[in-house]
Motif scaffolding. Structure first.
Motif, PDB file in Angstrom:
ATOM      1  N   LYS A  62      18.013 -42.771 104.700  1.00  0.00           N
ATOM      2  CA  LYS A  62      19.279 -41.714 104.093  1.00  0.00           C
ATOM      3  C   LYS A  62      20.587 -42.557 103.772  1.00  0.00           C
ATOM      4  O   LYS A  62      21.581 -42.117 102.895  1.00  0.00           O
ATOM      5  CB  LYS A  62      19.351 -40.720 104.908  1.00  0.00           C
ATOM      6  N   TYR A  63      20.860 -43.478 104.615  1.00  0.00           N
ATOM      7  CA  TYR A  63      21.983 -44.306 104.657  1.00  0.00           C
ATOM      8  C   TYR A  63      22.162 -44.850 103.112  1.00  0.00           C
ATOM      9  O   TYR A  63      23.192 -44.927 102.439  1.00  0.00           O
ATOM     10  CB  TYR A  63      22.208 -45.138 105.707  1.00  0.00           C
ATOM     11  N   LEU A  90      34.761 -37.231 112.051  1.00  0.00           N
ATOM     12  CA  LEU A  90      35.639 -38.577 111.986  1.00  0.00           C
ATOM     13  C   LEU A  90      34.930 -39.802 112.103  1.00  0.00           C
ATOM     14  O   LEU A  90      35.417 -40.807 111.345  1.00  0.00           O
ATOM     15  CB  LEU A  90      36.569 -38.497 113.429  1.00  0.00           C
ATOM     16  N   LEU A  91      33.817 -39.867 112.903  1.00  0.00           N
ATOM     17  CA  LEU A  91      32.973 -41.141 112.654  1.00  0.00           C
ATOM     18  C   LEU A  91      32.402 -41.542 111.146  1.00  0.00           C
ATOM     19  O   LEU A  91      32.322 -42.444 110.702  1.00  0.00           O
ATOM     20  CB  LEU A  91      31.789 -40.962 113.571  1.00  0.00           C
ATOM     21  N   LYS A  92      32.100 -40.023 110.651  1.00  0.00           N
ATOM     22  CA  LYS A  92      31.679 -40.438 109.220  1.00  0.00           C
ATOM     23  C   LYS A  92      32.731 -40.881 108.303  1.00  0.00           C
ATOM     24  O   LYS A  92      32.390 -41.731 107.265  1.00  0.00           O
ATOM     25  CB  LYS A  92      31.024 -38.891 108.455  1.00  0.00           C
ATOM     26  N   VAL A  93      33.954 -40.396 108.323  1.00  0.00           N
ATOM     27  CA  VAL A  93      35.205 -40.832 107.513  1.00  0.00           C
ATOM     28  C   VAL A  93      35.353 -42.225 107.870  1.00  0.00           C
ATOM     29  O   VAL A  93      35.291 -42.891 107.053  1.00  0.00           O
ATOM     30  CB  VAL A  93      36.400 -39.873 107.882  1.00  0.00           C
ATOM     31  N   LYS A  94      35.548 -42.715 109.126  1.00  0.00           N
ATOM     32  CA  LYS A  94      35.585 -44.084 109.428  1.00  0.00           C
ATOM     33  C   LYS A  94      34.453 -45.039 108.876  1.00  0.00           C
ATOM     34  O   LYS A  94      34.899 -46.252 108.199  1.00  0.00           O
ATOM     35  CB  LYS A  94      35.758 -44.351 110.884  1.00  0.00           C
ATOM     36  N   LEU A  95      33.276 -44.531 109.154  1.00  0.00           N
ATOM     37  CA  LEU A  95      32.178 -45.591 108.681  1.00  0.00           C
ATOM     38  C   LEU A  95      32.286 -45.705 107.105  1.00  0.00           C
ATOM     39  O   LEU A  95      32.063 -46.485 106.435  1.00  0.00           O
ATOM     40  CB  LEU A  95      30.931 -45.013 109.308  1.00  0.00           C
ATOM     41  N   ASP A  96      32.426 -44.404 106.528  1.00  0.00           N
ATOM     42  CA  ASP A  96      32.296 -44.289 104.948  1.00  0.00           C
ATOM     43  C   ASP A  96      33.509 -45.438 104.320  1.00  0.00           C
ATOM     44  O   ASP A  96      33.325 -46.022 103.550  1.00  0.00           O
ATOM     45  CB  ASP A  96      32.536 -42.880 104.415  1.00  0.00           C
ATOM     46  N   SER A  97      34.777 -45.308 105.020  1.00  0.00           N
ATOM     47  CA  SER A  97      35.725 -46.049 104.288  1.00  0.00           C
ATOM     48  C   SER A  97      35.639 -47.367 104.714  1.00  0.00           C
ATOM     49  O   SER A  97      36.030 -48.218 103.992  1.00  0.00           O
ATOM     50  CB  SER A  97      37.003 -45.730 105.131  1.00  0.00           C
ATOM     51  N   LEU A  98      35.062 -47.612 106.009  1.00  0.00           N
ATOM     52  CA  LEU A  98      34.549 -49.255 106.147  1.00  0.00           C
ATOM     53  C   LEU A  98      33.523 -49.851 105.169  1.00  0.00           C
ATOM     54  O   LEU A  98      33.606 -50.727 104.948  1.00  0.00           O
ATOM     55  CB  LEU A  98      33.995 -49.316 107.823  1.00  0.00           C
ATOM     56  N   GLN A  99      32.452 -48.989 104.771  1.00  0.00           N
ATOM     57  CA  GLN A  99      31.721 -49.376 104.267  1.00  0.00           C
ATOM     58  C   GLN A  99      32.138 -49.778 102.609  1.00  0.00           C
ATOM     59  O   GLN A  99      31.813 -50.641 101.822  1.00  0.00           O
ATOM     60  CB  GLN A  99      30.568 -48.428 103.721  1.00  0.00           C
ATOM     61  N   ARG A 100      33.040 -49.049 101.954  1.00  0.00           N
ATOM     62  CA  ARG A 100      33.843 -49.205 100.902  1.00  0.00           C
ATOM     63  C   ARG A 100      34.415 -50.693 100.835  1.00  0.00           C
ATOM     64  O   ARG A 100      34.377 -51.213  99.872  1.00  0.00           O
ATOM     65  CB  ARG A 100      34.789 -48.420 100.552  1.00  0.00           C
ATOM     66  N   SER A 101      34.958 -50.909 102.181  1.00  0.00           N
ATOM     67  CA  SER A 101      35.500 -52.351 102.184  1.00  0.00           C
ATOM     68  C   SER A 101      34.362 -53.482 102.303  1.00  0.00           C
ATOM     69  O   SER A 101      34.726 -54.704 101.861  1.00  0.00           O
ATOM     70  CB  SER A 101      36.583 -52.530 103.194  1.00  0.00           C
TER      71      SER A 101
END
Length: 173
Positions: A62-63, A90-101
């Motif tokens: 799924k990821y 909040l976890l989703k947002v943090k992990l998603d923004s981290l993945q972009r970098s």
């Protein structure tokens, strides 16, 4: 003049009709008929128990295909006690923004697996991205029949741990 034998004619006609009917019934019984399938009530089988590894594999599928939001929702959905929607979002947002970098997701590698009895397991994965790896750690608990998420963490401290493990002072006699 000859008389018509009506009685004999009726008997012969009756026998002829009987032979024709018997032949047609016999020929119909020899033809292959397709069985009529009626819709029966579906037999409901009990669901197969999910293993911790199958939950992790589904999470990573799924990821990769649907993104962070769907994967995290699936993972936390395995345990009905995780009801704090704000913290999960909040976890989703943090992990998603981290993945972009980090870049594009490339895959995973199992780093470690530990068991504490038969009801508590720990899995650590190196998650590969184009720019750098991070670590996902999963802990699952099996209170009765099904495995549920107990803890989930991510971090990028593997390089520091690996460097520390390589120092002279960490050698064991």
């Amino acid at each position: 003049m000859r008389k018509l034998n009506v009685k004999g004619f009726l008997i012969r006609s009756f026998l002829l009709v009987g032979v024709i009917c018997c032949c047609s019934l016999y020929s119909k019984s020899q033809t292959v008929t397709t069985p009529v399938i009626t819709k029966k009530a579906a037999v409901k089988l009990p669901p197969l128990p999910r293993t911790a590894v199958s939950i992790i594999d589904t999470f990573f599928k799924k990821y990769k295909t649907s993104g962070t939001d769907t994967a995290i929702s699936y993972l936390f959905g395995t345990n009905k006690l995780f009801t704090d929607v704000a913290r999960i979002n909040l976890l989703k947002v943090k992990l998603d923004s981290l993945q972009r970098s980090l870049g594009e997701y490339l895959g995973k590698e199992l780093i470690a697996q530990k068991n504490a009895g038969t009801s508590l397991v720990f899995y650590s994965y190196l998650v590969k991205f184009t720019n750098q790896p991070i670590r996902f750690t999963f802990m699952f608990y099996k209170p009765q029949n099904d495995w549920v998420l107990y803890r989930f963490k991510y971090d990028d401290q593997m390089d520091a741990e690996l460097e520390e493990a390589g120092k002279i002072n960490n050698k064991r006699p």
